[in-house]
Design an enzyme around this catalytic site. Structure first.
Site, PDB file in Angstrom:
ATOM      1  N   ASP A  58     -16.077 -25.634  31.302  1.00  0.00           N
ATOM      2  CA  ASP A  58     -15.566 -25.962  30.003  1.00  0.00           C
ATOM      3  C   ASP A  58     -15.363 -24.738  29.275  1.00  0.00           C
ATOM      4  O   ASP A  58     -16.069 -23.999  28.786  1.00  0.00           O
ATOM      5  CB  ASP A  58     -16.485 -26.836  29.336  1.00  0.00           C
ATOM      6  CG  ASP A  58     -15.948 -27.408  27.718  1.00  0.00           C
ATOM      7  OD1 ASP A  58     -14.936 -27.086  27.571  1.00  0.00           O
ATOM      8  OD2 ASP A  58     -16.684 -28.192  27.235  1.00  0.00           O
ATOM      9  N   VAL A  59     -13.950 -24.411  29.071  1.00  0.00           N
ATOM     10  CA  VAL A  59     -13.466 -23.124  28.327  1.00  0.00           C
ATOM     11  C   VAL A  59     -14.046 -23.052  26.975  1.00  0.00           C
ATOM     12  O   VAL A  59     -14.108 -22.085  26.519  1.00  0.00           O
ATOM     13  CB  VAL A  59     -11.871 -22.759  28.396  1.00  0.00           C
ATOM     14  CG1 VAL A  59     -11.617 -22.596  29.846  1.00  0.00           C
ATOM     15  CG2 VAL A  59     -11.256 -23.773  27.579  1.00  0.00           C
ATOM     16  N   ASN A  73      -4.718 -20.436  30.720  1.00  0.00           N
ATOM     17  CA  ASN A  73      -3.669 -21.485  30.580  1.00  0.00           C
ATOM     18  C   ASN A  73      -4.259 -22.766  30.213  1.00  0.00           C
ATOM     19  O   ASN A  73      -3.462 -23.476  29.739  1.00  0.00           O
ATOM     20  CB  ASN A  73      -3.326 -21.529  32.222  1.00  0.00           C
ATOM     21  CG  ASN A  73      -2.398 -22.581  32.550  1.00  0.00           C
ATOM     22  OD1 ASN A  73      -1.353 -22.617  32.148  1.00  0.00           O
ATOM     23  ND2 ASN A  73      -2.865 -23.806  33.048  1.00  0.00           N
ATOM     24  N   TYR A 123      -1.432 -27.666  17.431  1.00  0.00           N
ATOM     25  CA  TYR A 123      -0.718 -27.070  18.819  1.00  0.00           C
ATOM     26  C   TYR A 123       0.094 -25.820  18.330  1.00  0.00           C
ATOM     27  O   TYR A 123      -0.168 -24.816  18.781  1.00  0.00           O
ATOM     28  CB  TYR A 123       0.233 -27.783  19.515  1.00  0.00           C
ATOM     29  CG  TYR A 123       0.580 -27.440  20.844  1.00  0.00           C
ATOM     30  CD1 TYR A 123      -0.301 -27.466  22.173  1.00  0.00           C
ATOM     31  CD2 TYR A 123       2.010 -26.775  21.065  1.00  0.00           C
ATOM     32  CE1 TYR A 123       0.275 -26.868  23.359  1.00  0.00           C
ATOM     33  CE2 TYR A 123       2.517 -26.662  22.219  1.00  0.00           C
ATOM     34  CZ  TYR A 123       1.406 -26.752  23.598  1.00  0.00           C
ATOM     35  OH  TYR A 123       1.786 -26.177  24.662  1.00  0.00           O
ATOM     36  N   LYS A 146      -1.107 -21.872  19.376  1.00  0.00           N
ATOM     37  CA  LYS A 146      -0.493 -21.090  20.132  1.00  0.00           C
ATOM     38  C   LYS A 146       0.260 -19.753  19.794  1.00  0.00           C
ATOM     39  O   LYS A 146       0.167 -18.727  20.261  1.00  0.00           O
ATOM     40  CB  LYS A 146       0.914 -22.031  20.940  1.00  0.00           C
ATOM     41  CG  LYS A 146       0.416 -23.230  21.800  1.00  0.00           C
ATOM     42  CD  LYS A 146      -0.385 -22.494  22.880  1.00  0.00           C
ATOM     43  CE  LYS A 146      -0.353 -23.575  23.987  1.00  0.00           C
ATOM     44  NZ  LYS A 146      -1.150 -23.204  25.164  1.00  0.00           N
TER      45      LYS A 146
END
Ligand SMILES: NC(=O)c1ccc[n+]([C@@H]2O[C@H](COP(=O)([O-])OP(=O)(O)OC[C@H]3O[C@@H](n4cnc5c(N)ncnc54)[C@H](O)[C@@H]3O)[C@@H](O)[C@H]2O)c1
Length: 257
Positions: free
Chosen positions: A68-69, A95, A161, A165
């Site tokens: 789990d990042v 990613n 988002y 990003k």
């Protein structure tokens, strides 16, 4: 597909590349591309079954690791596994991204906001935090953070988002400054719309997604995952030896206008 006689086939011979969110879409395409060019690939994802299936397909130079990042201990365990199995790490691709969450600042919940930033941005921080020492001890390497065209231009009802990003693009620059002297190059890559399962969260099929999203790109279509994978492989490889602290837009011209 790269054939064994292709001069690119050995570009990553003897190299080890770790990819987060590697079992689906773009991440899986990057794994296939790196393997085709000679790398050993560590596919780190929280979708365990998908990771195992992918590794069965990819063969003995691929390793699936559940992670789990968003959890530092989990990422530390991933890097312990990489160190134990390979003793080195040459490339990191962050990613992973949470499933798309629609919302303005008014209607997005605090939990949804945190989830998006946790997977994208904190995930990049944690992956790099534990990967860089191993890369540095081996003499250096290349980090690629997968961002989005929405790091450059905004879109509606995607505040978390867009912010996450954009944060990745600048995180890559800041990391590039800190670690250039240790042989680490850090770049981000911003795709336009790509035909992956992610788009099926909004469209019934990829053809419908292409019809709707394609015209917003100068090239009149959405990308195939391998078009993002080849550009990522460029940034990972020695072909990009003088490229650091930049963002590579692979967006079919989406952000030009
Ligand atoms: N598909 C597009 O149109 C598009 C466009 C621009 C940018 N991107 C970016 O490219 C990347 C890949 O996109 P995709 O379309 O292949 O996405 P996807 O949703 O198909 O894959 C995301 C992967 O991340 C994994 N993941 C999610 N949360 C995780 C966690 N906490 N820990 C570990 N793994 C986790 C998922 O299991 C999945 O394998 C993402 O960062 C996405 O934002 C995609």
């Amino acid at each position: 597909m790269t054939s064994p006689s292709d001069p690119l086939a050995a570009r990553f011979a003897g190299k080890v590349i770790l990819i987060t969110g590697a079992t689906s879409g773009i991440g899986a395409a990057i794994a296939r591309r790196c393997l085709a060019e000679g790398a050993s690939v560590v596919c780190a994802d929280h979708a365990e079954d998908a990771a195992v299936n992918l590794v069965e397909e990819l063969g003995s130079r691929a390793l699936a690791v559940r992670c789990d990042v968003t959890d530092g201990r989990s990422m530390e365990r991933v890097l312990d596994t990489v160190r134990g199995r390979f003793g080195r790490l040459d490339g990191l691709v962050h990613n992973a991204a949470a499933p798309s969450l629609d919302g303005t600042v008014v209607d997005l919940s605090e939990e949804q906001w945190r989830r998006e930033l946790d997977v994208s941005l904190t995930g990049a921080f944690l992956a790099a935090k534990f990967a860089l020492p191993l890369m540095i001890s081996g003499g250096g390497g290349s980090v690629v953070l997968i961002a989005s065209q929405f790091a450059h231009v905004a879109t509606g009802k995607a505040v978390a988002y867009c912010a996450a990003k954009a944060g990745l693009v600048h995180l890559a620059k800041a990391m590039a400054v800190d670690h250039a002297g240790e042989g680490i190059r850090v770049n981000s890559l911003s795709p336009g719309a790509v035909a992956t399962p992610r788009l099926l969260q909004r469209w019934p099929d990829l053809e419908a997604a292409d019809r709707q999203l394609g015209p917003a790109h100068l090239l009149g279509r959405i990308a195939q995952p391998d078009e993002i994978a080849t550009a990522t492989a460029f940034l990972l490889s020695a072909d990009a030896s003088f490229v650091t602290g930049t963002d590579l837009l692979v967006d079919g011209g989406y952000a030009v206008r």
